[in-house]
Motif scaffolding. Structure first.
Motif, PDB file in Angstrom:
ATOM      1  N   LYS A  48       0.855  -0.488  -0.328  1.00  0.00           N
ATOM      2  CA  LYS A  48      -0.292  -0.190   0.245  1.00  0.00           C
ATOM      3  C   LYS A  48       1.218   1.246  -0.177  1.00  0.00           C
ATOM      4  O   LYS A  48       0.400   2.470  -0.645  1.00  0.00           O
ATOM      5  N   SER A  51       2.504   1.567  -3.326  1.00  0.00           N
ATOM      6  CA  SER A  51       0.812   2.494  -4.524  1.00  0.00           C
ATOM      7  C   SER A  51       1.056   3.485  -3.976  1.00  0.00           C
ATOM      8  O   SER A  51       0.831   4.178  -4.806  1.00  0.00           O
ATOM      9  N   ASP A  52       0.964   4.676  -2.345  1.00  0.00           N
ATOM     10  CA  ASP A  52       0.470   5.359  -2.606  1.00  0.00           C
ATOM     11  C   ASP A  52       1.633   6.493  -2.558  1.00  0.00           C
ATOM     12  O   ASP A  52       1.581   7.332  -3.768  1.00  0.00           O
ATOM     13  N   GLU A  53       3.323   6.507  -2.709  1.00  0.00           N
ATOM     14  CA  GLU A  53       3.955   6.785  -3.158  1.00  0.00           C
ATOM     15  C   GLU A  53       4.087   7.238  -4.969  1.00  0.00           C
ATOM     16  O   GLU A  53       4.084   7.850  -5.118  1.00  0.00           O
ATOM     17  N   ALA A  54       3.914   6.397  -5.474  1.00  0.00           N
ATOM     18  CA  ALA A  54       3.863   5.674  -6.822  1.00  0.00           C
ATOM     19  C   ALA A  54       2.733   7.021  -7.529  1.00  0.00           C
ATOM     20  O   ALA A  54       2.753   7.801  -8.068  1.00  0.00           O
ATOM     21  N   SER A  55       1.449   6.831  -6.785  1.00  0.00           N
ATOM     22  CA  SER A  55       0.826   7.986  -6.777  1.00  0.00           C
ATOM     23  C   SER A  55       0.989   9.242  -6.485  1.00  0.00           C
ATOM     24  O   SER A  55       0.832   9.689  -7.770  1.00  0.00           O
ATOM     25  N   ARG A  56       1.282   9.355  -5.519  1.00  0.00           N
ATOM     26  CA  ARG A  56       1.934  10.512  -5.370  1.00  0.00           C
ATOM     27  C   ARG A  56       2.798  11.509  -6.083  1.00  0.00           C
ATOM     28  O   ARG A  56       3.346  12.125  -6.182  1.00  0.00           O
ATOM     29  N   ALA A  58       3.524  10.382  -9.531  1.00  0.00           N
ATOM     30  CA  ALA A  58       2.444  10.869 -10.233  1.00  0.00           C
ATOM     31  C   ALA A  58       2.028  12.476 -10.266  1.00  0.00           C
ATOM     32  O   ALA A  58       1.851  13.375 -11.328  1.00  0.00           O
ATOM     33  N   ASP A  59       0.891  12.225  -9.461  1.00  0.00           N
ATOM     34  CA  ASP A  59       0.347  13.466  -9.183  1.00  0.00           C
ATOM     35  C   ASP A  59       1.698  14.969  -9.143  1.00  0.00           C
ATOM     36  O   ASP A  59       1.639  16.146  -9.498  1.00  0.00           O
TER      37      ASP A  59
END
Length: 87
Positions: A48, A51-56, A58-59
């Motif tokens: 998790k 996944s959160d780090e990758a999402s951040r 990308a943002d």
């Protein structure tokens, strides 16, 4: 044949549980299961976090691109708004 190996029935589970009980004993088995549960929980939290780090990430990249485009648009607008003798 391979697909039959994936389906484990009740009798197979009971046999596996009995062998585990014989190998590790009644006192050690709960400790092993607790450790296994904590390991799985830790793995899920790690997945998790990734996944959160990758999402951040990308943002952040998207925001940086937007800021760069905005700055470029403002510079272009400022050049257009200048009178010809100032350019």
């Amino acid at each position: 044949m391979c697909s039959q190996l994936l389906f484990i029935g009740t009798s197979e589970l009971l046999l596996i549980a009995a062998l585990a009980l014989l190998l590790f004993g009644g006192k050690k088995l709960p400790e092993l299961m607790r450790g296994l549960g904590q390991g799985i929980r830790s793995f899920k939290e790690g997945m998790k976090d990734v996944s959160d780090e990758a999402s951040r990430s990308a943002d952040d990249k998207e925001q940086q691109t937007y800021n760069e485009q905005s700055a470029q648009n403002e510079a272009n607008t400022a050049d257009i708004a200048k009178p010809e003798h100032e350019q």
